[in-house]
Every structure is written in C-alpha cells, then in structure tokens.
Design a protein around this motif. Sequence first.
Motif, PDB file in Angstrom:
ATOM      1  N   LYS A 160      -8.774   2.663  12.247  1.00 29.34           N
ATOM      2  CA  LYS A 160      -9.610   3.458  11.819  1.00 29.34           C
ATOM      3  C   LYS A 160      -9.690   3.225  10.125  1.00 29.34           C
ATOM      4  N   ILE A 161      -8.313   3.438   9.724  1.00 28.60           N
ATOM      5  CA  ILE A 161      -8.421   3.421   8.324  1.00 28.60           C
ATOM      6  C   ILE A 161      -9.033   1.817   7.871  1.00 28.60           C
ATOM      7  N   ALA A 162      -8.640   0.942   8.242  1.00 28.92           N
ATOM      8  CA  ALA A 162      -9.098  -0.474   8.112  1.00 28.92           C
ATOM      9  C   ALA A 162     -10.380  -0.693   8.446  1.00 28.92           C
ATOM     10  N   SER A 163     -10.963  -0.181   9.145  1.00 27.57           N
ATOM     11  CA  SER A 163     -12.481  -0.181   9.629  1.00 27.57           C
ATOM     12  C   SER A 163     -13.224   0.513   8.609  1.00 27.57           C
ATOM     13  N   LEU A 164     -12.830   1.733   7.998  1.00 29.99           N
ATOM     14  CA  LEU A 164     -13.488   2.367   7.189  1.00 29.99           C
ATOM     15  C   LEU A 164     -13.531   1.811   5.630  1.00 29.99           C
ATOM     16  N   LEU A 165     -12.373   1.278   5.433  1.00 24.94           N
ATOM     17  CA  LEU A 165     -11.989   0.534   4.145  1.00 24.94           C
ATOM     18  C   LEU A 165     -13.010  -0.663   3.939  1.00 24.94           C
TER      19      LEU A 165
ATOM     20  N   SER B 195       3.028  -2.756   4.280  1.00 24.81           N
ATOM     21  CA  SER B 195       2.577  -2.037   5.787  1.00 24.81           C
ATOM     22  C   SER B 195       2.735  -0.561   5.638  1.00 24.81           C
ATOM     23  N   CYS B 196       1.745   0.188   6.199  1.00 27.50           N
ATOM     24  CA  CYS B 196       1.980   1.584   6.123  1.00 27.50           C
ATOM     25  C   CYS B 196       1.151   2.179   7.304  1.00 27.50           C
ATOM     26  N   VAL B 197       1.791   3.559   7.701  1.00 31.70           N
ATOM     27  CA  VAL B 197       0.956   3.882   8.909  1.00 31.70           C
ATOM     28  C   VAL B 197       0.546   5.417   8.135  1.00 31.70           C
ATOM     29  N   PHE B 198      -0.152   6.216   9.012  1.00 30.67           N
ATOM     30  CA  PHE B 198      -0.902   7.490   8.409  1.00 30.67           C
ATOM     31  C   PHE B 198      -0.541   8.451   9.406  1.00 30.67           C
ATOM     32  N   LEU B 199      -0.417   9.655   8.678  1.00 27.19           N
ATOM     33  CA  LEU B 199       0.037  11.070   9.656  1.00 27.19           C
ATOM     34  C   LEU B 199      -1.125  11.362  10.459  1.00 27.19           C
ATOM     35  N   CYS B 200      -2.364  11.241  10.105  1.00 24.75           N
ATOM     36  CA  CYS B 200      -3.584  11.932  10.857  1.00 24.75           C
ATOM     37  C   CYS B 200      -4.594  10.887  11.401  1.00 24.75           C
ATOM     38  N   HIS B 201      -4.341   9.538  11.004  1.00 28.82           N
ATOM     39  CA  HIS B 201      -5.439   8.683  11.218  1.00 28.82           C
ATOM     40  C   HIS B 201      -4.589   7.316  11.586  1.00 28.82           C
TER      41      HIS B 201
ATOM     42  N   LEU C  81      -1.252  -0.643   8.906  1.00 25.07           N
ATOM     43  CA  LEU C  81      -2.127  -1.300   8.139  1.00 25.07           C
ATOM     44  C   LEU C  81      -1.354  -2.083   7.015  1.00 25.07           C
ATOM     45  N   ARG C  82      -1.734  -3.328   7.016  1.00 22.91           N
ATOM     46  CA  ARG C  82      -1.081  -4.057   6.105  1.00 22.91           C
ATOM     47  C   ARG C  82      -1.973  -4.533   4.797  1.00 22.91           C
ATOM     48  N   ILE C  83      -1.386  -4.300   3.579  1.00 23.92           N
ATOM     49  CA  ILE C  83      -1.942  -4.821   2.354  1.00 23.92           C
ATOM     50  C   ILE C  83      -1.164  -5.641   2.010  1.00 23.92           C
TER      51      ILE C  83
ATOM     52  N   TYR D 193     -16.316   0.627   1.736  1.00 22.84           N
ATOM     53  CA  TYR D 193     -15.779  -0.062   0.510  1.00 22.84           C
ATOM     54  C   TYR D 193     -15.948  -1.607   0.296  1.00 22.84           C
ATOM     55  N   GLY D 194     -15.811  -2.452   1.587  1.00 22.64           N
ATOM     56  CA  GLY D 194     -15.839  -3.809   1.232  1.00 22.64           C
ATOM     57  C   GLY D 194     -14.475  -4.227   0.978  1.00 22.64           C
ATOM     58  N   ILE D 195     -13.351  -3.419   1.544  1.00 27.81           N
ATOM     59  CA  ILE D 195     -12.119  -3.732   1.289  1.00 27.81           C
ATOM     60  C   ILE D 195     -11.327  -4.224   2.373  1.00 27.81           C
ATOM     61  N   ILE D 196     -11.001  -5.463   2.312  1.00 30.34           N
ATOM     62  CA  ILE D 196     -10.496  -6.185   3.510  1.00 30.34           C
ATOM     63  C   ILE D 196      -8.916  -5.886   3.607  1.00 30.34           C
ATOM     64  N   THR D 197      -8.427  -5.566   4.852  1.00 33.24           N
ATOM     65  CA  THR D 197      -7.078  -5.429   5.040  1.00 33.24           C
ATOM     66  C   THR D 197      -6.716  -5.769   6.464  1.00 33.24           C
ATOM     67  N   ARG D 198      -5.418  -5.611   7.039  1.00 35.05           N
ATOM     68  CA  ARG D 198      -5.129  -6.022   8.311  1.00 35.05           C
ATOM     69  C   ARG D 198      -4.480  -4.983   9.026  1.00 35.05           C
ATOM     70  N   ALA D 199      -5.038  -4.380  10.379  1.00 35.13           N
ATOM     71  CA  ALA D 199      -4.311  -3.655  11.056  1.00 35.13           C
ATOM     72  C   ALA D 199      -4.023  -4.097  12.342  1.00 35.13           C
ATOM     73  N   GLY D 200      -2.931  -3.581  12.896  1.00 37.77           N
ATOM     74  CA  GLY D 200      -2.525  -4.023  14.286  1.00 37.77           C
ATOM     75  C   GLY D 200      -0.921  -4.243  14.301  1.00 37.77           C
ATOM     76  N   LEU D 201      -0.727  -5.209  15.158  1.00 39.10           N
ATOM     77  CA  LEU D 201       0.923  -5.649  15.199  1.00 39.10           C
ATOM     78  C   LEU D 201       1.247  -7.066  14.727  1.00 39.10           C
ATOM     79  N   HIS D 202       0.065  -7.456  14.055  1.00 37.16           N
ATOM     80  CA  HIS D 202       0.422  -8.798  13.132  1.00 37.16           C
ATOM     81  C   HIS D 202       1.115  -9.956  13.905  1.00 37.16           C
ATOM     82  N   CYS D 203       0.832  -9.857  15.293  1.00 34.26           N
ATOM     83  CA  CYS D 203       1.597 -11.050  16.049  1.00 34.26           C
ATOM     84  C   CYS D 203       3.168 -10.943  16.030  1.00 34.26           C
ATOM     85  N   ALA D 204       3.640  -9.865  15.639  1.00 38.44           N
ATOM     86  CA  ALA D 204       5.001  -9.618  15.394  1.00 38.44           C
ATOM     87  C   ALA D 204       5.566  -8.184  16.018  1.00 38.44           C
ATOM     88  N   PRO D 205       5.666  -8.137  17.395  1.00 38.66           N
ATOM     89  CA  PRO D 205       5.926  -6.897  17.888  1.00 38.66           C
ATOM     90  C   PRO D 205       7.419  -6.452  17.578  1.00 38.66           C
TER      91      PRO D 205
END
Length: 379
Positions: free
Chosen positions: A317-322, A307-313, A352-354, A326-338
């Motif tokens: 947004k990054i998950a949606s753009l991917l 999982s990673c976070v971004f300095l300026c994004h 963003l989780r890869i 590009y057709g690359i599926i990842t998972r953004a959010g809190l992942h049911c684990a606050p």
Amino acid sequence: MLYFDNAATTWPKPEEVYRAHDQALRQGGNAGRGVHQASLAASRTLFRTRDSLARLFKIKERDRIIFTQNVTESLNLALQGILNPGDHVLVSSLEHNAVIRPLEYLKSRGVSYSVVPCSPEGELDLQVCEQYIKPKTKLMCFTHASNVLGTILPVRELGRFARKHELLFMVDAAQSAGVIPIDVEEMNIDLLAFTGHKGLLGPPGTGGLFVREGIVLRPLIYGGTGTHSASLSQPELWPEGLESGTRNVPGLAGLNAGVEYILERGIASLRRHELELMNLLLSGLESIPGIRILGPREPEKRVGLVSCVFLCHSADKIASLLDRKYGIITRAGLHCAPLAHKTAGTDTQGALRISLGIYHTEEDIKTLLAALEELLRGE
C-alpha cells in the motif's frame, strides 16, 4: 519521477553509457564472426570490456571472465557447471532465488545444500559455518550483500575460511559490484558472479562470471562460438567455449562505459557519497513513528538500500501511494529472496525497499522522508 529502485536496476545511467550503447548498435558487427572491420570492432568492444572489469575486480587473466546476460545466468553457469552428484554446497540464509532455485533443481541430480543461518540483521558467524561442513562439501556460495537487508557479509574472512577447508568459494556480487571494492586475489574468490545493470551502471542484458584458472566448467549453452567451426563438439577454448551465440555487443559497450565511469571516479568516492545519503535516510526513517527498519543500523555495514515494514500499513500500500501520489518509485514484496525475509521475520508480509543511486542528493532523501511522514500521518 523520483527513482529509489536502484537495487533492481540503476537509473539513470551515466550519459557515457547511453552514448556507447547507441554507437555500438549503429556500428553493427558480430564479435568473433568474421575478419571484416565491423566484426573486428565488435571484438575489440568485448576485449575492452573484459579489460575494464579485470581492472575493477583485480583479475589477472581477463580471459577468465565469461560474459552472460545477467547474474542469474552467471550463477546457473557456475552451479550447473561445477557441481556433480554427491557434492554438497554451503549457502547463507540471505541468498536470492537466483542461487536457491538452481540448487533446488540440482537436488534432483544428487546435489545437496545446507543453509547457514544469519542473525535477523543479516550478520553471519563464521563459527556457525563450521557446523555445516560435510565430507562432501565442495563449494561455498554466498551473497556479498543482501538485496533485502543491505547487510554486507564478511567476504574476505569467508574466503580465508574456504581456503582453510579447501573449498571452492563463489560470491554473488549482484548488489556489491561497482559499490564495494572487490579484489578476487585478496579475497580468495574462485568464482565471482555479477550483473551489469546495477552497481556497474551498464544496460540490462549484461553480466559475467569470473572463474579462477584451473577450475573446469561445463557450458550451460552449446552452439556456435566463432571458433573451430568444423568441429561438431563444443570447443574448450576460454572464454569462447562458454559464450555460445551472439554476444550483446551494444550492451557490453555500455557496460564498459559504466565500469570506466566507476574507475575514473573511484569506488571510494562513490561509496562516501552513498554513506552520507544512507546516514540521512536511516536517521530520518528512525524518526518517523510506525516504521521498523530491517538490517543493521550502521550505514557502513550495508550497501545503499534500506528495507522497512510499517506498523499500521502494508508495504504494498505504501509503495503504491508513494508512486501514485508523489511519483516516488520504490519496491515492495519479497524481492525474490524469501530466505532473507524469513531471516528478518518478514516472509509473510514482505517489506518496502528503498535503494539509492549515484545521482541522488540530500534533497531527494528529504523529499522521500517527507512523503513517508505525510502518508503515515494519514494526510
């Protein structure tokens, strides 16, 4: 489509899984509901699946495995089945809502729990656990590997700790089953909750709970079991008394095929492949400006997710753009684990989780890294 959301559900499955599911669905039959050949064939499917899981997890008595529809049901069955008013539970600060929400519900029934803090990287100090034990502590319930940070907790040491303090020990193996070797005897695991559709490579709607001999468990669901049908009371037989209703025979046939796939190839071999890809992924992400990686940097200290976070994004947004560009599926959010995100300091923004799968290649990792670098450069 390039799929990097295997921590949610693995895809694609081995071809054997699809074939087994299809064959069982076409075969028909309801396990334990008759003596005709279709019912008996369905019952044999359940037997074979229990046997495969017992071999994978080094379980001596296969009938101590209860089939559920997922790890969430398994955890609810265990927590609601063994805890009583006044009992106290220890959990880590990495736990999924599948553990925390049942415990929050049980608080209204007189059960209490304490959260043992982990480091921002998800590491757990056993000496800290000592400080949270109370006279009424009955159970330690810990995830084997975080679905946010990827961190692998020291389950073997936790099992010894639980034995020392005469506590029951339950492991949430949602992210570790089929990925990391699990030996319930060696690790002193009293209850093991697992799902079928992730590392075990089975279909959705499958899961299970191992319960050590001698532990009494109240059913979560009451109803028809195919046994003692003249009795109006729930039978106490194992495992049927805890498996009311029709079992997902096609799903469990697919699960058996997934577990057999793992047993034939060996967890060690699958893990080596994962670690090679993780090393490439972690080093590649570290080389891209504007990315902060969560969890430990050493691949061997984590399962196959980052999982990673971004300095300026934002991660969203990054998950949606991917996905769209590009057709690359990842998972953004809190992942049911606050709680895990709070531990990492990302509870207000998510991440963003890869997450990797058995069929990924080095070329797939390079494609993902190139897409992320292009996005963060603003091209």
